[in-house]
Design a protein around this motif. Sequence first.
Motif, mmCIF file in Angstrom:
data_model
loop_
_atom_site.group_PDB
_atom_site.id
_atom_site.type_symbol
_atom_site.label_atom_id
_atom_site.label_comp_id
_atom_site.label_asym_id
_atom_site.label_seq_id
_atom_site.Cartn_x
_atom_site.Cartn_y
_atom_site.Cartn_z
ATOM 1 N N MET A 139 0.660 -0.831 0.122
ATOM 2 C CA MET A 139 0.302 0.060 -0.343
ATOM 3 C C MET A 139 0.593 1.590 0.296
ATOM 4 O O MET A 139 0.568 2.052 -0.570
ATOM 5 N N ALA A 140 2.079 0.865 0.677
ATOM 6 C CA ALA A 140 2.836 2.424 0.680
ATOM 7 C C ALA A 140 3.391 2.178 -0.551
ATOM 8 O O ALA A 140 3.504 3.971 -0.616
ATOM 9 N N GLN A 141 4.232 1.181 -0.881
ATOM 10 C CA GLN A 141 4.924 1.664 -2.176
ATOM 11 C C GLN A 141 4.106 1.787 -3.643
ATOM 12 O O GLN A 141 4.344 3.347 -4.701
ATOM 13 N N GLU A 142 2.585 1.810 -3.680
ATOM 14 C CA GLU A 142 1.904 2.443 -4.384
ATOM 15 C C GLU A 142 1.776 3.603 -4.329
ATOM 16 O O GLU A 142 1.192 4.175 -5.001
ATOM 17 N N THR A 143 1.131 4.638 -2.865
ATOM 18 C CA THR A 143 1.165 4.994 -1.951
ATOM 19 C C THR A 143 1.786 6.504 -2.770
ATOM 20 O O THR A 143 1.736 7.281 -3.614
ATOM 21 N N VAL A 144 3.496 6.317 -2.841
ATOM 22 C CA VAL A 144 4.474 7.065 -3.120
ATOM 23 C C VAL A 144 4.509 6.656 -4.711
ATOM 24 O O VAL A 144 4.508 7.617 -5.282
ATOM 25 N N ASP A 145 4.118 6.255 -5.938
ATOM 26 C CA ASP A 145 3.928 5.675 -6.582
ATOM 27 C C ASP A 145 3.563 6.737 -7.392
ATOM 28 O O ASP A 145 4.246 7.480 -8.643
ATOM 29 N N THR A 146 2.239 6.808 -6.934
ATOM 30 C CA THR A 146 1.384 7.688 -7.445
ATOM 31 C C THR A 146 1.406 9.166 -6.588
ATOM 32 O O THR A 146 1.548 10.594 -8.119
ATOM 33 N N LEU A 147 2.003 9.147 -5.878
ATOM 34 C CA LEU A 147 2.692 10.159 -6.001
ATOM 35 C C LEU A 147 3.321 10.912 -7.232
ATOM 36 O O LEU A 147 3.575 12.204 -7.441
ATOM 37 N N ILE A 148 5.097 9.977 -7.089
ATOM 38 C CA ILE A 148 5.930 10.612 -7.878
ATOM 39 C C ILE A 148 4.880 10.847 -9.290
ATOM 40 O O ILE A 148 5.845 11.454 -10.611
ATOM 41 N N LYS A 149 4.653 10.299 -9.713
ATOM 42 C CA LYS A 149 3.129 10.343 -11.310
ATOM 43 C C LYS A 149 3.473 11.124 -11.141
ATOM 44 O O LYS A 149 3.363 12.170 -12.266
ATOM 45 N N LYS A 150 2.520 12.594 -10.014
ATOM 46 C CA LYS A 150 1.883 13.670 -10.055
ATOM 47 C C LYS A 150 2.483 14.399 -9.912
ATOM 48 O O LYS A 150 1.843 15.850 -9.759
ATOM 49 N N ASN A 151 3.517 14.365 -9.156
ATOM 50 C CA ASN A 151 4.446 15.606 -8.669
ATOM 51 C C ASN A 151 6.550 15.375 -9.304
ATOM 52 O O ASN A 151 6.265 14.289 -9.335
ATOM 53 N N ASP A 152 6.516 16.478 -9.514
ATOM 54 C CA ASP A 152 8.136 16.848 -9.968
ATOM 55 C C ASP A 152 8.990 17.045 -8.522
ATOM 56 O O ASP A 152 8.519 18.515 -8.479
ATOM 57 N N PHE A 153 9.420 16.232 -7.968
ATOM 58 C CA PHE A 153 9.726 15.948 -6.653
ATOM 59 C C PHE A 153 11.168 17.132 -6.418
ATOM 60 O O PHE A 153 11.363 17.956 -5.949
ATOM 61 N N ASP A 154 12.011 16.482 -7.486
ATOM 62 C CA ASP A 154 13.490 17.395 -7.467
ATOM 63 C C ASP A 154 13.634 18.980 -9.076
ATOM 64 O O ASP A 154 14.915 19.221 -8.985
ATOM 65 N N GLY A 155 12.300 18.989 -9.891
ATOM 66 C CA GLY A 155 12.663 19.519 -11.066
ATOM 67 C C GLY A 155 13.439 19.309 -11.956
ATOM 68 O O GLY A 155 13.722 19.324 -13.071
ATOM 69 N N LYS A 156 13.441 17.645 -12.153
ATOM 70 C CA LYS A 156 14.226 16.597 -13.405
ATOM 71 C C LYS A 156 13.289 15.141 -13.048
ATOM 72 O O LYS A 156 13.619 14.621 -13.854
ATOM 73 N N GLN A 157 12.269 15.314 -12.926
ATOM 74 C CA GLN A 157 10.909 15.060 -13.356
ATOM 75 C C GLN A 157 11.463 13.130 -12.622
ATOM 76 O O GLN A 157 11.314 12.450 -13.230
ATOM 77 N N ASN A 158 12.142 13.894 -11.194
ATOM 78 C CA ASN A 158 12.485 12.459 -10.741
ATOM 79 C C ASN A 158 13.463 11.678 -10.421
ATOM 80 O O ASN A 158 13.488 10.967 -10.148
#
Length: 654
Positions: free
Chosen positions: A453-472
């Motif tokens: 569940m945690a893995q799928e949650t973080v995967d979803t966050l990464i798909k919807k957000n660019d955290f490092d300004g370099k497409q993660n």
Amino acid sequence: MFRKVLNHKLTKVALAGAGVAGSTVIYLDYIRPANPPNIVTSYKPLKKELPAPPSRDELLKKLESTANFDVLIIGGGATGTGTAVDAATRGLNVCLLEKNDFASGTSSKSTKMAHGGVRYLEKAIFQLSKAQLDLVIEALNERGNMLRTAPHLCSVLPIMIPVYKWWQVPYFFVGCKMYDWFAGHQNLRSSTIFSREMTAAMAPMMDDANLKATCVYHDGTFNDARMNATLAITAIDNGATVLNYIEVKQLIKEAGKITGVLAIDRETKKEYTIKAKSTVNATGPFADRILEMDADPQGLPPKEPQAPRMVVPSSGVHIVLPEYYCPRDMGLLDPSTSDGRVMFFLPWQGKVLAGTTDTPLKSVPENPVPTEEEIQDILKELQKYIVFPVQREDVLSAWSGIRPLVRDPSKLPKGKDAASGSTQGLVRSHLITVSDSNLLTISGGKWTTYREMAQETVDTLIKKNDFDGKQNSTLKPCQTNKIILSGGEDYSKNYSARLIHEYRIPLKLAKHLSHNYGSRASLILELYHQSDVNKLPITLAATQDFHPSETKASEDNNLSYQSFDEPFTIAELKYSLKYEYIRTPMDFLGRRTRLAFLNAREALGAVDGVVEIMRQELKWDDKTAAAMAAEAKDYIGKMGISPKRFDVEEFVVQ
């Protein structure tokens, strides 16, 4: 003639086969080098010191000084802390806020099983449900992960299914074998059948008058609240800012998107404005309360309580009984109770855990309390299997938790609450939704699948957000299949023997510490040997003449076998204060240790002692200490202790 030739050829083949087998035996036993022995030289030295983790004050300063977190998680249960570990180990800057304590809700009140769910497998087969089967396979895979990543907290448990009709023997046995088969390479041990005589030898407390056989399969058992605390500590060890007793009062929105939260420290009443690029609602049964705040343009909670639209609340009650109600190393599954559910009777932490009930609720209570009717229901089911009378006064503790069944709120008509209608639309697995304001809500599922569940949650966050300004692109892939949780490093199943050799402690204490703290148990025993005071049971600190610098272990201090019947010492309390962020007596008595869940009567007697130690360590004034003691006694006093066993009112503050 043909027969002679055939016999001659068969003889040659047999001789050739015997020769090959003999050569193989000679090679394996005499020629091939032996594997190096797993002896003491292969062990790393015991961990006798460890730098203290960031203090609560340091974490609060980090909360203030961080301009913008990558991920803000609301909720410190299994899913929230699991998500914090996953996100932090990928390289994200994580903040987690928990209103109460880690595992203070449902995550400490499970059936303590890491399992795929034999009942779900039965439904999958008879209902031809691929969704149910997928849930079983997913959970069986994650069961293996729990046993590997937290070897000190999780172990394999055989569970017997009593069979009273001959035709049911192959039915249950085939079901157990299918359970093994779907586990694949992660199958724990092969299922088997015990005869009536073998069952009677293993479980003499069982009524075997009409027993035909027992089918035995294997699942995992674990300490849920300690697992939850370990996840929180592991997240902090990996750089996350994780805080309990911080309540989110408002979601901060800009242009309709959530950019952070307004939160309050429940101890100091200080408010914090916390900014984050993404926000996760991992509040379990209370997910609807955050969703209600999200629905408000200002991010404020509604003035009137609302019916839940996502969570379908249902109370599940468990009780704890003395160890003689069940075999020491084997559980019992009641496959068909009077109302059609299954019920478990399992050895756990030296006691017997029994449950669970299933009572629908209209709303989610802050602290659900078991009813006498629910306790009696469990006792009645147990009596079907036990030869001696099942006594109500034998109940050592009882508690109620909220089942995490959920319904997709977007598919529910307006004006309807989650409990409306049948359960056909309920999600048996977990559910992830993302609102227009970018709030990600993860709910449902079960303890066993927390990591996925945690893995799928973080995967979803990464798909919807660019955290490092370099497409993660700088982030690591998921690491939680590889890491070992805090305390699991360098742990072995014979760790308790190593502790006994090193510290000369009783076996019961060694097993308790090794099975709950793993390779960090030696840190507690270093404190244990620092002074006679630290060796004492926590109940002793309640004596009127308690002085930490003067108290010695002697008969004058009321020490007895009964005092040490539960192996919880002042050393363990001091360790929890230093390393595990306890803030109230219940944090220690109910969650870092499980004393309140194992023996509520003993826990009540320990409250004053725990408060006394915490008063000294946390610099409480008299008013705070009294309030903490009253709160703990009120909570424990509602944990199902039989009035016939003793006078509860002598402990409970009215």
